[in-house]
Write an enzyme that holds these catalytic residues in place. Structure first.
Site, short mmCIF file in Angstrom:
data_model
loop_
_atom_site.label_atom_id
_atom_site.label_comp_id
_atom_site.label_asym_id
_atom_site.label_seq_id
_atom_site.Cartn_x
_atom_site.Cartn_y
_atom_site.Cartn_z
N ARG A 187 46.43 -45.24 80.70
CA ARG A 187 47.68 -45.40 81.43
C ARG A 187 48.45 -46.55 80.79
O ARG A 187 47.87 -47.44 80.17
CB ARG A 187 47.41 -45.69 82.91
CG ARG A 187 46.61 -44.59 83.62
CD ARG A 187 46.29 -44.99 85.05
NE ARG A 187 45.51 -43.96 85.73
CZ ARG A 187 44.18 -43.90 85.76
NH1 ARG A 187 43.47 -44.84 85.11
NH2 ARG A 187 43.55 -42.93 86.41
N LYS A 241 42.45 -47.69 87.72
CA LYS A 241 42.72 -47.77 89.14
C LYS A 241 41.46 -48.13 89.91
O LYS A 241 40.37 -47.68 89.58
CB LYS A 241 43.27 -46.44 89.66
CG LYS A 241 44.66 -46.10 89.13
CD LYS A 241 45.15 -44.79 89.73
CE LYS A 241 46.56 -44.46 89.26
NZ LYS A 241 47.04 -43.18 89.84
N HIS A 247 53.28 -41.90 79.76
CA HIS A 247 52.20 -41.13 80.38
C HIS A 247 52.01 -39.77 79.71
O HIS A 247 50.96 -39.15 79.84
CB HIS A 247 52.49 -40.94 81.87
CG HIS A 247 51.26 -40.77 82.71
ND1 HIS A 247 50.41 -41.82 83.02
CD2 HIS A 247 50.72 -39.68 83.29
CE1 HIS A 247 49.42 -41.38 83.76
NE2 HIS A 247 49.57 -40.08 83.94
N ARG A 254 49.01 -39.59 77.58
CA ARG A 254 47.77 -39.36 78.33
C ARG A 254 47.59 -37.87 78.59
O ARG A 254 46.48 -37.34 78.44
CB ARG A 254 47.84 -40.13 79.64
CG ARG A 254 46.62 -39.99 80.55
CD ARG A 254 46.77 -40.95 81.72
NE ARG A 254 45.79 -40.74 82.77
CZ ARG A 254 44.57 -41.25 82.78
NH1 ARG A 254 44.17 -42.01 81.77
NH2 ARG A 254 43.75 -41.03 83.78
N HIS A 273 39.23 -40.36 85.62
CA HIS A 273 39.59 -39.62 86.83
C HIS A 273 38.51 -39.76 87.88
O HIS A 273 37.31 -39.76 87.56
CB HIS A 273 39.79 -38.14 86.51
CG HIS A 273 41.03 -37.86 85.74
ND1 HIS A 273 41.18 -36.75 84.93
CD2 HIS A 273 42.20 -38.54 85.64
CE1 HIS A 273 42.38 -36.77 84.37
NE2 HIS A 273 43.01 -37.84 84.79
N TYR A 327 44.32 -30.07 83.65
CA TYR A 327 44.73 -30.01 82.24
C TYR A 327 44.20 -28.75 81.57
O TYR A 327 44.83 -28.22 80.66
CB TYR A 327 44.24 -31.25 81.50
CG TYR A 327 44.91 -32.51 81.95
CD1 TYR A 327 46.22 -32.79 81.59
CD2 TYR A 327 44.25 -33.43 82.76
CE1 TYR A 327 46.85 -33.94 82.00
CE2 TYR A 327 44.87 -34.59 83.17
CZ TYR A 327 46.17 -34.85 82.80
OH TYR A 327 46.79 -35.98 83.22
#
Length: 334
Positions: free
Chosen positions: A162, A187, A259, A262, A285, A294
């Site tokens: 990110r 995150k 982004h 990514r 993730h 994806y």
């Protein structure tokens, strides 16, 4: 003032005691909540025709929150995701208020019951390898700024990081010896290790040679010696994409952001046959469903899967119900 208007003390306690001390929220979460409340308080003050300092807890009704969310989405041009993030920050505060001000529980419940708005899930916009190469070829690597931009964009594509993860990069987080890798904090303060291509490691080394950094100092800095911002990266990237569109015209129809690199990393890993559980770990993730998104977006993977399925027209023998003279007789055999 606290007896007549407890709101200022509640706001201070929410940020300092609840978010920072008890929840140990990241600086990014604190800043996101801070920005939401700045916008919300100014919005309420304007509608009530009073100063922000005069706002009380009773002014912050569910109808005001709903009006602010509509304003965020329609007048400010925010996305549904932005609207939901604003709501999350407001909900968090009133969830805290319910434990401190029992007399305001009814007001808090009304706000907490405001639903999150569902948004259509579109397939992520990703770039083809040729498009990525065209963008990476644009920075002038003979200058420090061009070398920095080329190294940053190459790092984004290599690691699938990110943008804020990349901008927080320090030399001590990189393993320059073979095999090269980087430690990223994503995150929820979750750390992960991502491999680096030798070419990416070499670019980062060259950048450090031109602009030495302390082990704990940010690697990507602006011309004023301050950490590069996400908005600064978006501005520079827009220029590179515009120039690259002359080489790859398909970029004219794509909204490329930091982004997007990514997304490109994820889709290209899927196309290369990398297992989705590995890609999930690579990108950090939480849910495998996010990574599977994806796999659905990759048209080339879908095409290869289709090629493995034999067309129905190649069937040699007709089905049994067509071979029977009587359809009713065939049904009787079931």
């Amino acid at each position: 003032m606290s007896k007549t208007n407890p709101f200022p003390n509640l706001m201070r306690a929410f940020f300092y005691e609840w978010l920072v001390e008890q929840r140990n929220a990241s600086i990014h979460t604190v800043r996101s909540y801070r920005d939401t409340w700045r916008l919300f308080l100014r919005f309420v003050a304007q509608r009530a025709e009073k100063k922000v300092a005069m706002i009380t807890l009773t002014d912050l009704t569910a109808s005001e929150v709903a009006a602010f969310l509509r304003h965020t989405e329609h007048e400010r041009g925010g996305t549904i995701g932005t609207r939901n993030c604003r709501l999350a920050a407001i909900r968090s505060f009133f969830n805290f208020v319910a434990t401190r001000e029992p007399a305001s529980i009814a007001q808090c419940v009304e706000i907490l019951n405001i639903p999150v708005k569902r948004a259509p899930i579109s397939e992520p916009c990703y770039m083809e390898p040729a498009e990525v190469a065209a963008i990476l070829a644009q920075p002038d690597r003979s200058t420090v700024e061009g070398l920095r931009d080329h190294a940053l964009l190459s790092f984004l594509y290599n690691s699938g990081a990110r943008i804020q993860e990349a901008l927080d990069l320090c030399p001590e987080m990189i393993r320059f010896d073979s095999p090269g890798c980087v430690r990223l904090t994503g995150k929820g303060r979750k750390e992960r290790i991502c491999p680096l291509w030798p070419e990416t490691v070499m670019l980062l080394k060259k950048l450090l040679e031109r602009k030495p950094r302390a082990p704990n100092q940010r690697l990507f800095m602006n011309r004023y010696g301050e950490p590069l911002s996400a908005s600064g990266v978006r501005f520079k990237l827009a220029g590179y994409v515009k120039a690259a569109a002359g080489i790859e015209p398909s970029l004219h129809n794509k909204h490329v952001t930091p982004h997007s690199f990514r997304h490109a990393t994820a889709v290209h890993l899927v196309s290369a046959g990398v297992d989705v559980t590995v890609i999930r770990s690579w990108l950090g993730h939480v849910s495998l469903d996010t990574t599977n998104h994806y796999a659905k977006a990759n048209l080339e993977t879908k095409r290869k899967a289709l090629e493995q399925v034999s067309p129905l027209a190649t069937a040699v023998h007709p089905p049994s119900w067509k071979r029977d003279a009587s359809l009713l007789a065939w049904l009787d055999t079931l």
